[in-house]
Design a protein around this motif. Structure first.
Motif, PDB file in Angstrom:
ATOM      1  N   CYS A   1      -1.629   5.529   6.566  1.00 36.77           N
ATOM      2  CA  CYS A   1      -2.593   5.821   7.627  1.00 36.77           C
ATOM      3  C   CYS A   1      -1.876   5.654   8.971  1.00 36.77           C
ATOM      4  O   CYS A   1      -1.130   4.676   9.164  1.00 36.77           O
ATOM      5  CB  CYS A   1      -3.788   4.888   7.540  1.00 36.77           C
ATOM      6  SG  CYS A   1      -4.590   4.983   5.929  1.00 36.77           S
TER       7      CYS A   1
ATOM      8  N   TYR B   1     -11.615   3.225  -2.328  1.00 40.34           N
ATOM      9  CA  TYR B   1     -11.700   4.549  -1.692  1.00 40.34           C
ATOM     10  C   TYR B   1     -12.498   5.491  -2.578  1.00 40.34           C
ATOM     11  O   TYR B   1     -12.499   5.322  -3.800  1.00 40.34           O
ATOM     12  CB  TYR B   1     -10.288   5.087  -1.399  1.00 40.34           C
ATOM     13  CG  TYR B   1      -9.693   4.326  -0.248  1.00 40.34           C
ATOM     14  CD1 TYR B   1     -10.011   4.657   1.062  1.00 40.34           C
ATOM     15  CD2 TYR B   1      -8.894   3.210  -0.477  1.00 40.34           C
ATOM     16  CE1 TYR B   1      -9.532   3.913   2.115  1.00 40.34           C
ATOM     17  CE2 TYR B   1      -8.406   2.465   0.576  1.00 40.34           C
ATOM     18  CZ  TYR B   1      -8.733   2.808   1.866  1.00 40.34           C
ATOM     19  OH  TYR B   1      -8.274   2.063   2.910  1.00 40.34           O
TER      20      TYR B   1
ATOM     21  N   CYS C   1       0.836  -1.195   0.000  1.00 43.44           N
ATOM     22  CA  CYS C   1       0.000   0.000   0.000  1.00 43.44           C
ATOM     23  C   CYS C   1       0.878   1.255   0.000  1.00 43.44           C
ATOM     24  O   CYS C   1       1.881   1.305   0.710  1.00 43.44           O
ATOM     25  CB  CYS C   1      -0.869  -0.021   1.266  1.00 43.44           C
ATOM     26  SG  CYS C   1      -2.002   1.349   1.350  1.00 43.44           S
TER      27      CYS C   1
ATOM     28  N   CYS D   1      -1.955   2.346  11.107  1.00 45.70           N
ATOM     29  CA  CYS D   1      -1.748   1.084  10.385  1.00 45.70           C
ATOM     30  C   CYS D   1      -0.269   0.806  10.160  1.00 45.70           C
ATOM     31  O   CYS D   1       0.486   1.707   9.798  1.00 45.70           O
ATOM     32  CB  CYS D   1      -2.474   1.174   9.044  1.00 45.70           C
ATOM     33  SG  CYS D   1      -2.241  -0.258   8.005  1.00 45.70           S
TER      34      CYS D   1
HETATM   35  S1  SF4 Z   1      -5.202   1.321   6.540  1.00 43.63           S
HETATM   36 FE1  SF4 Z   1      -4.238   2.856   5.189  1.00 43.63          FE
HETATM   37  S2  SF4 Z   1      -2.048   2.388   5.176  1.00 43.63           S
HETATM   38 FE2  SF4 Z   1      -3.116   0.620   6.048  1.00 43.63          FE
HETATM   39  S3  SF4 Z   1      -3.390  -0.756   4.306  1.00 43.63           S
HETATM   40 FE3  SF4 Z   1      -5.282   0.472   4.482  1.00 43.63          FE
HETATM   41  S4  SF4 Z   1      -4.987   2.262   3.149  1.00 43.63           S
HETATM   42 FE4  SF4 Z   1      -2.942   1.293   3.454  1.00 43.63          FE
END
Ligand code: SF4
Length: 462
Positions: A164, A253, A160, A167
Motif C-alpha cells: 500500500c 480483506y 506483509c 504504508c
Molecule cells: S497497510 Fe497495506 S502494506 Fe501496510 S501492512 Fe496493511 S496491507 Fe500491508
C-alpha cells in the motif's frame, strides 16, 4: 508505563534480588504481542518486571513508526524514559531507523528493529546481566501478557506482502511470514487453559495467512491441518468452544475466499465480527493506494455476508485527504458509507509518512481541507452508527465482563460487536450486577443505546 500483568511471585524466596526490566509499549496490538514475547523471554531468564521507572534497572521502549505523529510520540517516550531512568533500550518499528533515534537521543544504550527479539534480549543482558535461578519456574505456559487476564491477542504472522502506497510496514517488518498452524494452536490452547475468554486474531493481513508457506499442513489433534485462513478459523472456533470462549478476527480483506468463513460465524464458532480496513471507497483512490482486494465487488459481498449472518458487525478504518482525493472522491466515500452501513468506523487524516510512496503522488490535500473532510466523515458515520445501535434496544445479547461493578457503578463489558480498546462498551446496571466478575460471559437485555455504547440489565435466567 504500561500496565503489566505479572504472575504472583513464587513463594520460595530467592537469595539475591533479580534484575528488573520496565517496558513502555507503544503502537498497535501487533507491537504489544512483540512486547509480550520479549518479556516472556526475559522472565524465563529470571528478570523481574517493574511497573515503574524507579524500580527498573533498565527500560525497553517498544516504538511505533507508522505515522509521523506516532514517531514523535515514540521519541517523546524515549526522552521520558531517559529522564526518569537513564538506561534505555529502543526496539520496534522505529528501531528500523536507528540514526533518527540516536540523533534525537544519543544516550540510548541500544537500538534494535522490529521482531529482533534476540537483539533486545542481548542488549538487556549487556545492560543488566541475568541472575537465572534454574530451580524456579518463572514463566507460565501461556507466556507473559500485557492485556487483562481474560483476553489476549494471537499473532498468526509477521510482515506483509502488500505494498500500500501510504504504508511503510513492509519495509520495516518484511514480507509475510506465517507461523505454522500447530504453533498458533498450541499458543491458543495455552491461553485458553490460563483463563483467556477472548482470542483476538491479528496480523497485517489475516486473510492471507499461509500464502507464504504454501498453506503447509501441520499436525494438530492427530490430523494434518493446513495453514489456511478457513482451517485456522475452524480449529480456533472448535478449541474456543471447548473453553466457552470467543474468537474475533481482525485485519481481514474482502477476498472471495473470506466468504467461506461466514458459515462458521453463522454457527457461532467464530464471533460474527470482521475488522476490514477499507481505507477508502473511490476506485481511483483505492488504485492510487494500491489496496489489496480493491477490485472485488465489495458492497455486493458485504450485503451477501449480512444476508447470511444478519448480526454480523463490520468494523473498518478509512483515510481522508489522501493525495489526489477530490471533493467528488470524498462524496463517493460518504455515499458508499450510506450503502455499506458499517457498524464501527475509525478515520485518519492522511499523513505523509517518511519513506511512503504516496508522498510522490500529485494533488496533496491541504491540512484545513483534510480537517474539514475528517469532521464531515465522522458526523456522517456517527448518524449511521446511531441508527444501527438503536436497532439493538430490546434485544438479548451476550456480554464479556471487562470491569466488575464497584461502589455502585455499572459493570462494564463488551458484546460480540465490540473489540477491546477500539469499539464501544456495554454498561450493565440493576439487580445482580455486583456479583459479576471480569472474564464472565453473561446474557443481558439492551435497555438503551448511544452512538457507540449500550446500556443493559441482566436478562432473566431461563
Ligand atoms: S497497510 Fe497495506 S502494506 Fe501496510 S501492512 Fe496493511 S496491507 Fe500491508
Amino acid at each position: 508505563m504500561s500496565d503489566i500483568e505479572v504472575p504472583a511471585r513464587p513463594k520460595k524466596a530467592r537469595k539475591k534480588a533479580n534484575p528488573k526490566v520496565g517496558i513502555v509499549s507503544l503502537g498497535c496490538p501487533k507491537a504489544l504481542v512483540d512486547s509480550e514475547r520479549i518479556l516472556t523471554r526475559l522472565r524465563a531468564e529470571g528478570y523481574e518486571i517493574s511497573d515503574s521507572y524507579d524500580g527498573a534497572d533498565v527500560v525497553i521502549v517498544n516504538t511505533c513508526g507508522f505515522l509521523n505523529s506516532a514517531r514523535q510520540e515514540s521519541l517523546d517516550a524515549i526522552g521520558e524514559a531517559l529522564a526518569e531512568n537513564g538506561k534505555v533500550i529502543v526496539t520496534g518499528c522505529m528501531g528500523g531507523n536507528p540514526n533518527e533515534i540516536r540523533k534525537a537521543h544519543p544516550g540510548v544504550l541500544a537500538v534494535t528493529g522490529p521482531q529482533q527479539y534476540e537483539s533486545v534480549v542481548a542488549a538487556v543482558h549487556e545492560a543488566v546481566p541475568p541472575k537465572h535461578d534454574p530451580f524456579v519456574d518463572l514463566v507460565p505456559p501461556q507466556g507473559l501478557r500485557l492485556t487483562p487476564r481474560h483476553y489476549a491477542y494471537l499473532k498468526i504472522s509477521e510482515g506483509c506482502n502488500n505494498r500500500c502506497t501510504f504504508c511503510i510496514i513492509p519495509s520495516l517488518r518484511g514480507d509475510l511470514a506465517s507461523r505454522p498452524l500447530r504453533e498458533v494452536m498450541i499458543e491458543a490452547e495455552n491461553l485458553l487453559k490460563a483463563g483467556v475468554k477472548e482470542l483476538l486474531v491479528i496480523s497485517q493481513d489475516t486473510s492471507a495467512y499461509g500464502v507464504d508457506i504454501k498453506y503447509a499442513g501441520s499436525q494438530w489433534r492427530g490430523r494434518d491441518v493446513k495453514a489456511k485462513f478457513l482451517d485456522l478459523a475452524r480449529e480456533l472456533g472448535d478449541l474456543a468452544a471447548d473453553h466457552k470462549a470467543w474468537v474475533r478476527m481482525h485485519y481481514v480483506y474482502p477476498y472471495p475466499h473470506v466468504d467461506d468463513v461466514l458459515p462458521l460465524m453463522a454457527e457461532g464458532k467464530v464471533l460474527p465480527y470482521l475488522d476490514i480496513p477499507f481505507q477508502h471507497a473511490s476506485p481511483k483512490i483505492l488504485k492510487a493506494m494500491r489496496r489489496p482486494a480493491h477490485q472485488e465487488q465489495t458492497l455486493e459481498r458485504l450485503k451477501a455476508w449480512r444476508r447470511q449472518v444478519p448480526d454480523l458487525t463490520l468494523r473498518s478504518t478509512f483515510i481522508v485527504g489522501f493525495p489526489g482525493e477530490t471533493e467528488e472522491d470524498f462524496n463517493f466515500l460518504l455515499d458508499w458509507l450510506d450503502e455499506a452501513e458499517l457498524d464501527r468506523v475509525g478515520c485518519f487524516k492522511y499523513e505523509p509518512v517518511q519513506g511512503a510512496k504516496a508522498n510522490e503522488l500529485d494533488g496533496a490535500v491541504d491540512e484545513d481541507e483534510k480537517q474539514d473532510r475528517w469532521e464531515r466523515f465522522m458526523e456522517h458515520q456517527r448518524l449511521i452508527s446511531e441508527r444501527r445501535m438503536a436497532r439493538k434496544v430490546g434485544q438479548e445479547i451476550d456480554v464479556l465482563i471487562d470491569e466488575p461493578a464497584q461502589d455502585g457503578d455499572d459493570a462494564v463489558g463488551r458484546s460480540a460487536a465490540d473489540a477491546p480498546e477500539i469499539d464501544g462498551n456495554v454498561f450493565i446496571s440493576g439487580d445482580g450486577v455486583e456479583a459479576l466478575q471480569a472474564g464472565e460471559i453473561v446474557r443481558v437485555t439492551v435497555e438503551a443505546a448511544e452512538d457507540y455504547d449500550l446500556h443493559a440489565t441482566l436478562a432473566p435466567k431461563r
